[in-house]
Design an enzyme around this catalytic site. Structure first.
Site, short mmCIF file in Angstrom:
data_model
loop_
_atom_site.label_atom_id
_atom_site.label_comp_id
_atom_site.label_asym_id
_atom_site.label_seq_id
_atom_site.Cartn_x
_atom_site.Cartn_y
_atom_site.Cartn_z
N TYR A 55 43.79 45.08 37.99
CA TYR A 55 43.60 45.31 39.53
C TYR A 55 42.67 46.23 39.74
O TYR A 55 42.47 47.28 39.14
CB TYR A 55 44.73 45.47 40.24
N GLU A 57 41.06 46.76 43.30
CA GLU A 57 40.41 46.83 44.61
C GLU A 57 39.53 47.99 45.03
O GLU A 57 39.85 49.10 44.50
CB GLU A 57 41.76 46.87 45.47
N ASP A 201 22.14 29.64 52.22
CA ASP A 201 23.04 29.42 51.14
C ASP A 201 22.17 28.53 50.03
O ASP A 201 21.88 27.63 50.09
CB ASP A 201 24.12 28.56 51.63
N THR A 227 26.88 30.56 44.92
CA THR A 227 27.90 30.16 43.88
C THR A 227 27.13 30.59 42.77
O THR A 227 25.81 30.83 42.55
CB THR A 227 28.49 28.84 43.85
N LYS A 230 26.50 26.75 39.54
CA LYS A 230 25.60 25.25 39.79
C LYS A 230 24.37 25.72 38.83
O LYS A 230 24.52 25.79 37.47
CB LYS A 230 25.41 25.12 41.34
N ARG A 236 32.79 29.96 37.75
CA ARG A 236 32.82 29.46 39.25
C ARG A 236 32.93 30.80 40.01
O ARG A 236 33.82 31.55 39.59
CB ARG A 236 34.17 28.51 39.45
N1 DSN Z 1 31.34 21.24 46.39
C1 DSN Z 1 29.94 21.74 46.27
C2 DSN Z 1 29.16 20.66 45.84
O1 DSN Z 1 29.38 19.80 44.99
O2 DSN Z 1 27.83 20.61 46.34
C3 DSN Z 1 29.52 22.61 47.17
O3 DSN Z 1 30.54 23.41 47.49
#
Ligand code: DSN
Length: 418
Positions: A55, A57, A201, A227, A230, A236
């Site tokens: 933990y 925080e 984003d 994120t 990707k 993730r």
């Molecule tokens: N679910 C993601 C995607 O496949 O683009 C975006 O959050």
């Protein structure tokens, strides 16, 4: 001595089976979901490490728990590397997901009911860009822009018109299903004129942005969210970058505003991914992502597929299946039967329901990681074409699945990993 995997096999054979079956599925199938990737074993090791026990925080060197001196090193490294990678003033690496990164920015800067201008989900935006079924659409007053019917590209005149008319407190750019470059500078011109904050984003294109293969949005944006899993090829998770003046507000909203304890194992894995992304080979990887997407897009076009905007500038393409008389749902299913994983996706001005759709979205990041190049992308296009012509032929799908498996066996994703 036993490995963690051996303990898993002994302790929970059912979950161990899930784990081995999923690894087999990934090894033997072709992953074309544009938002997925295959992480480096070092990222896997960090994500599955003892840091999950801690933990922490708070933020490095200012925590609400004792014993954080070791995990502080991981978060410092993640922050420093992210700042170097993107050239931003400030970064918060604690958001558990892209949705929470977006939530953090909205809640840090806006009040419930404030107006935000963002891209329509049905034109390629994201749930957290104001969908009525998402927290964003429930809390804030979203107004949406979209793409032009004639060329599938963002209608910047519409963005400007709506910005002038609605005077949003924030403009959001970025998308989850848009195959073209997004011009942050043009968005900033509009945001500047109308007094709006600008958030980009970059979840889908983060790897391209980090390597400057997508026009750099950092100088133009107040906030950048992403994120990490990707094109960036990390674990993730999510992340917020911002200008120095917003650093305190962002940190305060991520913790204690919307999250409790950060996932220190995931933050460590983010640090590993950022280290890998800072290496020159990462740029070569991103270049190949682009080359592979283009090769696939060109080959599909050659087979008469109708690509939204007629092609791609990035890692993905949207295929409008209406001229083939097919739905996204049927195509996703048939391709899956053949070992090719895609997702059905609405195309702009789609008249089908979201669970049916008229399109599929295809991306090149994961196959590029496993070593596919242009010749393999052409084979994928040929398989997609064959399946599209005989979509209910189970024997054909099964035969192609065999060919897919054979190709994949020459491009193992976790060769030598115990
Ligand atoms: N679910 C993601 C995607 O496949 O683009 C975006 O959050």
């Amino acid at each position: 001595m036993k490995t963690a995997k051996q303990f898993l096999a002994e302790t929970d054979p059912e979950i161990y089976d899930v784990f081995t079956s999923e690894r087999k599925r990934q090894e033997e199938g072709i992953e074309l979901i544009a938002s997925e990737n295959v992480v480096h074993p070092a990222v896997l090791a960090a994500a599955g490490s003892v840091l999950t026990n801690k933990y922490a925080e708070g933020y490095p060197h200012a925590r609400y728990y004792g014993g954080c001196e070791v995990v502080d090193v991981a978060e410092d490294l993640a922050r420093d590397r992210a700042k170097r990678l993107f050239g931003c003033d400030h970064v918060n690496v604690q958001p558990h997901s892209g949705s929470q990164a977006n939530m953090a920015v909205y809640l840090a800067m806006l009040r419930p009911g404030d107006t935000i201008l963002a891209m329509d989900l049905s034109h390629g935006g994201h749930l957290t860009h104001g969908s009525a079924v998402n927290f964003s659409g429930k809390i804030f007053n979203f107004v949406h822009y979209g793409v032009k019917r004639e060329d599938g590209r963002i209608d910047m005149d519409d963005v400007e018109k709506k910005a002038m008319e609605h005077k949003p407190r924030m403009i959001v750019c970025g998308a989850s299903a848009y195959p073209r470059e997004i011009d942050a500078e043009a968005f900033q011109r509009i945001a500047g004129k109308t007094g709006a904050l600008l958030m980009f984003d970059i979840a889908h294109i983060a790897g391209l942005v980090a390597t400057k293969l997508h026009k750099d949005p950092v100088p133009w944006c107040d906030f950048i969210t992403t994120t990490t899993h990707k094109t960036l090829r990390g674990p993730r998770g999510g992340m917020v970058m911002c200008k120095a003046e917003h650093a305190k507000a962002v940190d305060k909203i991520v913790f204690p505003g919307i999250q409790g304890g950060p996932l220190m194992h995931i933050i460590a894995a983010k640090a590993v991914a950022f280290k890998l992304a800072l290496e020159p080979s990462f740029k070569d990887y991103q270049k190949q992502i682009l080359a592979n997407a283009k090769a696939l897009a060109d080959a599909l076009t050659g087979y008469g597929f109708d690509l939204v905007s007629k092609g791609t500038d990035n890692h993905m393409m949207l295929v409008d299946l209406r001229n083939k008389g097919l739905t996204g749902k049927a195509m996703e299913h048939a391709l899956n039967e053949a070992g090719l994983t895609v997702n059905k996706n609405a195309v702009p001005f789609d008249t089908e329901k979201p669970m049916i759709t008229s399109g599929i979205r295809i991306g090149s990041p994961a196959v590029t990681t496993r070593g596919f190049k242009e010749p393999e992308m052409k084979r994928i296009a040929a398989w997609i074409d064959r399946i599209s012509k005989d979509i209910e032929n189970e024997a054909l799908c099964a035969a192609i699945k065999g060919e897919v498996k054979e190709l994949c066996s020459r491009f193992p994703i976790y060769d030598g990993l115990a």
